[in-house]
Design a protein around this motif. Sequence first.
Motif, PDB file in Angstrom:
ATOM      1  N   ASP A 149      24.857  74.503  97.013  1.00  0.00           N
ATOM      2  CA  ASP A 149      25.166  73.149  96.710  1.00  0.00           C
ATOM      3  C   ASP A 149      26.529  72.839  96.806  1.00  0.00           C
ATOM      4  O   ASP A 149      26.826  71.409  96.533  1.00  0.00           O
ATOM      5  CB  ASP A 149      24.474  72.975  95.126  1.00  0.00           C
ATOM      6  CG  ASP A 149      23.047  73.292  94.978  1.00  0.00           C
ATOM      7  OD1 ASP A 149      22.385  72.681  95.777  1.00  0.00           O
ATOM      8  OD2 ASP A 149      22.764  73.973  94.120  1.00  0.00           O
ATOM      9  N   HIS A 163      29.968  71.488  98.279  1.00  0.00           N
ATOM     10  CA  HIS A 163      30.191  70.558  99.652  1.00  0.00           C
ATOM     11  C   HIS A 163      31.396  70.178  99.919  1.00  0.00           C
ATOM     12  O   HIS A 163      32.313  70.546  98.999  1.00  0.00           O
ATOM     13  CB  HIS A 163      29.039  69.410  99.366  1.00  0.00           C
ATOM     14  CG  HIS A 163      29.664  68.623  98.041  1.00  0.00           C
ATOM     15  ND1 HIS A 163      30.853  67.654  97.900  1.00  0.00           N
ATOM     16  CD2 HIS A 163      28.867  68.454  96.752  1.00  0.00           C
ATOM     17  CE1 HIS A 163      31.004  67.449  96.665  1.00  0.00           C
ATOM     18  NE2 HIS A 163      29.817  67.831  95.927  1.00  0.00           N
ATOM     19  N   ASP A 220      28.092  73.852 104.351  1.00  0.00           N
ATOM     20  CA  ASP A 220      27.312  72.468 104.584  1.00  0.00           C
ATOM     21  C   ASP A 220      27.564  71.944 105.936  1.00  0.00           C
ATOM     22  O   ASP A 220      27.139  71.050 106.236  1.00  0.00           O
ATOM     23  CB  ASP A 220      27.679  71.462 103.739  1.00  0.00           C
ATOM     24  CG  ASP A 220      29.186  70.789 103.719  1.00  0.00           C
ATOM     25  OD1 ASP A 220      29.953  71.141 104.521  1.00  0.00           O
ATOM     26  OD2 ASP A 220      29.348  69.732 103.037  1.00  0.00           O
ATOM     27  N   ASP A 233      16.639  61.805 104.537  1.00  0.00           N
ATOM     28  CA  ASP A 233      15.565  62.574 104.376  1.00  0.00           C
ATOM     29  C   ASP A 233      14.405  61.852 104.951  1.00  0.00           C
ATOM     30  O   ASP A 233      14.891  60.713 105.366  1.00  0.00           O
ATOM     31  CB  ASP A 233      15.300  63.025 103.063  1.00  0.00           C
ATOM     32  CG  ASP A 233      14.853  61.975 101.778  1.00  0.00           C
ATOM     33  OD1 ASP A 233      14.670  60.937 102.411  1.00  0.00           O
ATOM     34  OD2 ASP A 233      15.038  62.307 100.942  1.00  0.00           O
ATOM     35  N   THR A 262      16.093  58.388 102.272  1.00  0.00           N
ATOM     36  CA  THR A 262      16.869  58.285 101.223  1.00  0.00           C
ATOM     37  C   THR A 262      18.214  59.437 101.528  1.00  0.00           C
ATOM     38  O   THR A 262      17.930  60.415 102.203  1.00  0.00           O
ATOM     39  CB  THR A 262      16.252  58.972  99.927  1.00  0.00           C
ATOM     40  OG1 THR A 262      15.311  58.145  99.620  1.00  0.00           O
ATOM     41  CG2 THR A 262      17.199  59.219  98.802  1.00  0.00           C
ATOM     42  N   ILE A 286      20.310  62.540 101.632  1.00  0.00           N
ATOM     43  CA  ILE A 286      19.915  64.031 101.170  1.00  0.00           C
ATOM     44  C   ILE A 286      21.146  64.632 100.208  1.00  0.00           C
ATOM     45  O   ILE A 286      22.262  63.930 100.162  1.00  0.00           O
ATOM     46  CB  ILE A 286      20.245  64.861 102.532  1.00  0.00           C
ATOM     47  CG1 ILE A 286      21.278  65.034 103.045  1.00  0.00           C
ATOM     48  CG2 ILE A 286      19.133  64.577 103.688  1.00  0.00           C
ATOM     49  CD1 ILE A 286      21.577  65.987 104.206  1.00  0.00           C
ATOM     50  N   PRO A 287      20.562  65.226  99.453  1.00  0.00           N
ATOM     51  CA  PRO A 287      21.794  65.921  98.470  1.00  0.00           C
ATOM     52  C   PRO A 287      22.665  66.701  99.298  1.00  0.00           C
ATOM     53  O   PRO A 287      22.757  67.101 100.298  1.00  0.00           O
ATOM     54  CB  PRO A 287      20.925  66.944  97.675  1.00  0.00           C
ATOM     55  CG  PRO A 287      19.352  66.459  97.799  1.00  0.00           C
ATOM     56  CD  PRO A 287      19.398  66.135  99.082  1.00  0.00           C
ATOM     57  N   PRO A 288      24.054  66.513  98.626  1.00  0.00           N
ATOM     58  CA  PRO A 288      25.287  67.302  99.237  1.00  0.00           C
ATOM     59  C   PRO A 288      24.920  68.804  99.321  1.00  0.00           C
ATOM     60  O   PRO A 288      24.086  69.375  98.466  1.00  0.00           O
ATOM     61  CB  PRO A 288      26.400  66.810  98.423  1.00  0.00           C
ATOM     62  CG  PRO A 288      25.785  66.504  97.026  1.00  0.00           C
ATOM     63  CD  PRO A 288      24.560  65.877  97.199  1.00  0.00           C
ATOM     64  N   GLY A 305      20.833  70.672 100.815  1.00  0.00           N
ATOM     65  CA  GLY A 305      20.419  69.265 101.105  1.00  0.00           C
ATOM     66  C   GLY A 305      20.112  69.368 102.617  1.00  0.00           C
ATOM     67  O   GLY A 305      19.153  68.502 103.007  1.00  0.00           O
TER      68      GLY A 305
END
Length: 386
Positions: A115, A117, A147, A162, A166, A168-170, A174
């Motif tokens: 997670d 980033h 990342d 995505d 939306t 994407i998460p960092p 993601g």
Amino acid sequence: MIGADGSGSLRVLIAPDSFKGSMSAIDVARLVAEGWATVRPDDALLPLPLADGGEGTLDTVAAAVPGARRVAVTVPGPDGRPVNTHWLRLPDGTGVVELAGCSGLTLLDRPRPADAHTRGFGRAIAAALDAGATRLLLALGGSASTDGGAGVLVELGARLLDAAGTPIPPGNRGLGRLQTVDLTGMRPLPPGGAVILTDVANPLLGPDGAAPVFGAQKGLSPSGTVIAEHNLRRLARYLNVDAMAAGAGAAGGTGFGLLAWGAEVAPGGEFLGELAGLPAAVATADVVVTGEGRFDVQSWSGKLPSHVAGLAASAGIPTLLVAGQVSASTSGRFCASEDLSVLAGAPWRAIAHPSRYLRLAGAALARRMAVAGAEPVGLGSPAGDR
């Protein structure tokens, strides 16, 4: 050994990299010089702290360029918590931004391999652009994340979405949800372009890529490395960049993201050495001391000590090495080496007391010169190899 001035004193250039996460290059050079002076007090000691694009790059550039000014900025760190850092404005309008100070591994309380980033690094780049930087030097090294530079791209205006449209998460995790990449809103490069400064030539993907080679130091498990590689491949499908380009794998693939923006790669040690006046300093020295935190097989592939040693060898000047730990052969380029973990009796002790053992290393190297007579220990022989 007789100095260039015909006397028994020597001009000793001390040009190390930082000992990552432990000691700045400025402090390493100072402490080695202090130790050397206890044995050979008449030598002229010339500290020249260096960097190769990793931690300590801003300090090196600030010391080398008169009029360089630090500009404070607050960015999201690799785990999202605010980090107070800075970038460097040079008198010619160049902005220097260092990833380690924005998105580096040392900014985390614990590794967050899936997670973490690079959004903070991207935010600092954007701040330099907002301030009118006409050219960028982007120092890659010490990254906490894998990342692929996605965080940087987002901060520069890219949209990574995505299947539902939306963001994407960092982080690398993601990237597993990535379905659309829109680069139309990205900020343009500054007029003078952007240069990626890195000490590695690894590609983004494959056995020599970002995840397999550097993932473990960021906390990736073997199974996590496989997932991270898969997610990086997913990102690579959406960007028109050669994933196998040299330097694309730097800093968890941040090099790849910056290449997609249009930046160019340059060898960090060579570029920053030129900026700091290293070639001229080597040419006037009788002996050169260089070093880094860990000297291993990767050190021969573009790391700062190998670059310094190469310049010295071309000038016929002996080179000595000091490192926190030496785990690769030093023969062929270095006349002698000192390993802090050996001096201390254990790696943990060297890490706990680096100042003490750097001084001891400086003294030990000077002592070798003092007893070598007309030729330093190890010159033309494997005597200095560890």
